[in-house]
Design a protein around this motif. Sequence first.
Motif, PDB file in Angstrom:
ATOM      1  N   ARG A 469       0.833  -1.201   0.000  1.00  0.00           N
ATOM      2  CA  ARG A 469       0.000   0.000   0.000  1.00  0.00           C
ATOM      3  C   ARG A 469       0.864   1.246   0.000  1.00  0.00           C
ATOM      4  NH1 ARG A 469      -3.663   1.409   5.205  1.00  0.00           N
ATOM      5  NH2 ARG A 469      -1.654   2.204   5.938  1.00  0.00           N
ATOM      6  N   LYS A 472       2.633   1.771  -3.419  1.00  0.00           N
ATOM      7  CA  LYS A 472       1.665   2.159  -4.447  1.00  0.00           C
ATOM      8  C   LYS A 472       1.291   3.626  -4.307  1.00  0.00           C
ATOM      9  CE  LYS A 472      -2.975   1.109  -6.205  1.00  0.00           C
ATOM     10  NZ  LYS A 472      -4.196   0.274  -6.031  1.00  0.00           N
ATOM     11  N   TYR A 475       4.193   5.818  -5.387  1.00  0.00           N
ATOM     12  CA  TYR A 475       4.375   5.729  -6.836  1.00  0.00           C
ATOM     13  C   TYR A 475       3.342   6.597  -7.559  1.00  0.00           C
ATOM     14  CZ  TYR A 475       4.506   3.796 -11.558  1.00  0.00           C
ATOM     15  OH  TYR A 475       4.588   3.649 -12.927  1.00  0.00           O
TER      16      TYR A 475
END
Length: 508
Positions: A469, A472, A475
Motif C-alpha cells: 500500500r 503504491k 508511486y
Amino acid sequence: MITLINPPSIKTLTGLQMQSPNPPLGLAYIAAAVRDAGIPYHVIDATGEALDTVTPYLSRDNFRIQGMRIDDVIKRIPAETRIIGLHCNFSHLWPLTRMVAEQARDAFPDALIVLGGEHGTAVFEYVLRNSPIDVVVSGEGEETIVNLVRAHEARDDLATVGGITFLDADDNIQSTGLSTRIRAVDDLPLPDWDSFPIKEYIDRHQINGMNLGRSMPLLATRGCPYECTFCSNPSMWTRRYITRDPKLLVDEMELYIDTYDVVNFDFQDLTAIVNHRWATELCEEIIARSLNVTWQLPSGTRSEVFDQRLLNLMFEAGCRALSFAPESGSEEILKSVKKQVGIDSLLDAVRMAVKAKLKLSCFIVIGFPNERPDTLRATMKLVRRMALLGVHDVSVTKFVPYPGSELFRELQETGKIEMDDAFFVSPMDFYTTDAPSYADAISTRRLYWTMMWMFVNFYIISFVTHPLRTMKILYIAVTQGVEEARYAKWFVDRFFTRRKWRQMTQDG
C-alpha cells in the motif's frame, strides 16, 4: 468603496510542516455579501495573485513570505477606497496582516481599517491597541460588514452596529458584542470567486487536503456544537452548529464542476459530520446526480456518528479521505480538555473507515498543560494501535494555546503567555525544538523527541504491516501527481516543492 485584502502567507523551508495556502473562503463569502448589498468593492488577494513569489521573512531565516510584497499590495488599493477590510483567520498570519495595515494607514490616513476573522475576534483589545486597525468584526462577518459600511457612509455612531469592537474617542474599548449567528445560511450568496484568482489556486493545487486533482473548497456547515478547551470555536461561533441544505450544496458542486473543471472538493468545516441523517442525505444527493467527483474531509470530524453503512455510502458518493481527531490516548487528558470522545468508540470507527476503503488520517496533540509521562505513554499506545488497524496517516503536533480558547485564557491569566509576534508565529514551529512546552511535567526537549518518536513508531509499523500500500501510494504521487495520503503529500512537498521554493528564493 471598500477594498478587501487577503494578506500574503508564510511558508517554512525546514521541518515536517507543509503550508499550502487555501483559497480565502471566508473573505470570498464577505465579498459576495458586499456585492449583493450593492456596495462598491475591490478585492486584492495578495497570496493568490502571486503564488509563485517567495521572499524573505524579516525576522526568521527559515520562514518565507508567499505572495505579493506588501508595498505592491498597497499600490493596488484604489484611490477612492474609504474602508480597507483585512482578513486574518490564523494568528500566525497576524504579523504580516499588521504590516499591511501599517502601510495602508500611511497611504490612506483617513480610511477606516477593519479586521475580520478568528484572530481579531479572539484578541480584539490587543489588535486595537497594537496596530492601526480601527474596527474588529467579532464573529461571522457577512451581515456585520454590510451594516458597518452603511453606518460609516452615513456617518452614524459605530456603537449602532452590532458585532464589532473599536476604541472610542477616549481610547476605551467599546464592544457591541459577538455578531448574531446567521441561521439562514442557505440564503447567503455563494462565495464571490470571480473576484479572486481561484484558477491560480486550482492550477497549483494550493489546498488544505491531499492533491486528488483540480479542487475547490466548500463549506457545508458552520460552527461546532462541542467546547474543547484548546479550540477557539466557542468564542468565534458559539456552540451553534448549522448545516446547509444538501441539495443546495450539491448545486454548488455542480456549478464549480462546470465553471472551473474541478474533480475534487475539500470540505473546510470545523466539524463536517455531526448529524448522521444530514450526511446520508448529502451522499445520496451526490450519488443521484452521478457527479463522478471525489471529496475529502481534511480538517477532522467526529468519529462517533459513523456506522458501516454511512462510511460505505460516503465512499460510493466519492469521499476518499477522512480525518478523525482523537487528540490523546489518555482518558484523563480527554476529559480535562472536554474532548467528548471515547477511545473504544473511536477505534471502532477507525476499523469501519478502513474497511470502507477510505484514506484515514488521525490528529494527535501532545503537551497539554496537565500532560505527564504516563499520559504520553497512553497516547503512544493509541498511535501504535491506529497504525496496526490500517490508519494511513497520523499528525502529531505539540500543543499551542490558540488565541480565544479556554486554555489560552487560563495560561494568559497565569502569566505563561506573552502576546507578541514570536508567540503568534509559534504554530509554525510545531515540528521544531523551538516550540515551548506548556506542560509543567514535560520539558520542551522531551516533548519534541516524544513527538518524533510517535511519528517513527506509527510510520514504521504502518509501512511494515502495509508495504505494498505504501509503495503504491508513493508511486502514484510521483508519477501521477495524485496524493492519496498525507505522507505522500509530505514526500512531494519535501523532495519536489520545497526545492522549487529554495531555488526561486535564491534566484530572486
